[in-house]
Design an enzyme around this catalytic site. Structure first.
Site, short mmCIF file in Angstrom:
data_model
loop_
_atom_site.label_atom_id
_atom_site.label_comp_id
_atom_site.label_asym_id
_atom_site.label_seq_id
_atom_site.Cartn_x
_atom_site.Cartn_y
_atom_site.Cartn_z
N TYR A 193 3.85 -2.90 5.04
CA TYR A 193 3.89 -1.68 5.85
C TYR A 193 2.79 -1.73 6.89
O TYR A 193 1.78 -2.41 6.71
CB TYR A 193 3.73 -0.43 4.97
CG TYR A 193 2.43 -0.39 4.18
CD1 TYR A 193 1.26 0.10 4.76
CD2 TYR A 193 2.37 -0.85 2.87
CE1 TYR A 193 0.07 0.13 4.05
CE2 TYR A 193 1.18 -0.82 2.16
CZ TYR A 193 0.04 -0.33 2.75
OH TYR A 193 -1.13 -0.32 2.06
N HIS A 219 -0.95 -1.63 -5.96
CA HIS A 219 -2.36 -1.30 -6.20
C HIS A 219 -2.58 -0.99 -7.68
O HIS A 219 -1.73 -0.36 -8.31
CB HIS A 219 -2.76 -0.03 -5.43
CG HIS A 219 -2.83 -0.19 -3.96
ND1 HIS A 219 -3.98 -0.52 -3.29
CD2 HIS A 219 -1.88 -0.05 -3.01
CE1 HIS A 219 -3.75 -0.57 -1.98
NE2 HIS A 219 -2.48 -0.27 -1.77
FE LIG Z 1 -1.42 -0.36 -0.01
#
Ligand SMILES: [Fe+2]
Length: 297
Positions: A193, A219
């Site tokens: 992204y 994450h």
């Molecule tokens: Fe990220």
């Protein structure tokens, strides 16, 4: 002190700050002033450039709000966040580490989710992903009871807080490692992204002809008393932008193998192919368990 010439300014400022009781504050501010003054001397900073720099700093603050943190982003695109991370992990920068920068999207209070559960909180298109992780200590022994936050962007490349089409806390979850140090969950394969480019950091990237993309990643934040909080990311090895992450987060250790499967074998009954699996192991170092300040609310 009367300032007789430009060379005198640096010493005068460091002198003026020398009464701070906190020795670390003295050390950090003296070094900051030395380096900032040396920087201005090195580039022979003009008055116009100085004004432009101050306006840039002000714009960083003005672009920051409860759901966006431009200061973290600025630090990230300068590689400063990664540098600080590598200096503070892996035996204080001496060895390889499983840590990576926090980034601007971690939120407190992710929904507690049972091991094996899904972090999809609203319909989220994209190939299914089954993640199996294990956390061990530096001797290889499993660590039970680690609280693990997971967060990721959707396959369209947006975190839920950036996207009205996703439910609150979509693609976020909090897990707890079992007696073998394992946790697992179901999600969708993450996509790369662009970092937000509506603010001054976007202007900087455009001026430098840099793309704003991050390679696809998950994450993780692992927290348990007695261990240094593990903040990290695991990247998709096949991503085209692995070599050019705009925030310099990719270290060799953090490239994951997201295996593609064409079948719907357990635990994927009812999942239309293809599906992906990720098996990954983390090491937590002994140290202080503390949570970072959440960059957004
Ligand atoms: Fe990220």
């Amino acid at each position: 002190m009367i300032i007789e010439n430009q060379q005198m300014v640096t010493g005068a400022v460091i002198d003026a700050m020398s009464n701070a009781e906190n020795p670390r504050l003295r050390e950090i501010m003296a070094a900051l002033v030395r380096h900032a003054h040396a920087f201005a001397r090195e580039v022979k900073l003009t008055e116009e450039e100085f004004e432009q720099g101050l306006a840039f700093l002000n714009a960083i603050g003005q672009a920051t709000n409860d759901s966006h943190n431009e200061a973290v982003l600025f630090s990230d695109v300068l590689g400063f966040s990664t540098l600080v991370c590598l200096l503070n992990n892996g035996n204080a920068g001496a060895t390889e580490t499983a840590a990576a920068l926090l980034g601007p999207f971690w939120r407190m209070n992710s929904p507690a989710t049972a091991n094996g559960g899904s972090i999809l909180r609203s319909p989220t298109p994209g190939p299914a992903l089954f993640v199996n992780c294990r956390i061990v200590d530096v001797d290889g022994a499993p660590i039970a009871g680690v609280e693990v936050d997971v967060w990721q962007a959707s396959p369209v490349g947006l975190y839920e807080n950036q996207d009205d089409d996703q439910a609150d806390m979509n693609l976020r979850g909090k897990f707890r490692t079992d007696s073998e140090g394992r946790f697992s969950f179901r999600s969708v394969r993450p996509a790369g992204y662009p970092v937000p480019t509506h603010g001054p950091v976007g202007d900087l990237l455009r001026a430098q002809h840099r793309h704003p993309y991050r390679p696809a990643h998950l994450h993780f934040l692992g927290f348990k008393q007695g261990y240094k909080t593990l903040i990290t990311q695991v990247f998709v090895a096949e991503d085209d932008r692995l070599q050019t992450d705009v925030v310099f987060g990719v270290t060799r250790h953090l490239i994951g193998t997201y295996v593609r499967h064409e079948d719907g074998a357990p635990p994927a009954e009812g999942v239309s192919p293809p599906r992906y699996t990720l098996d990954y192991g983390f090491v937590m170092e002994p140290g202080e368990a503390k949570l970072p300040v959440p960059p957004i609310k």
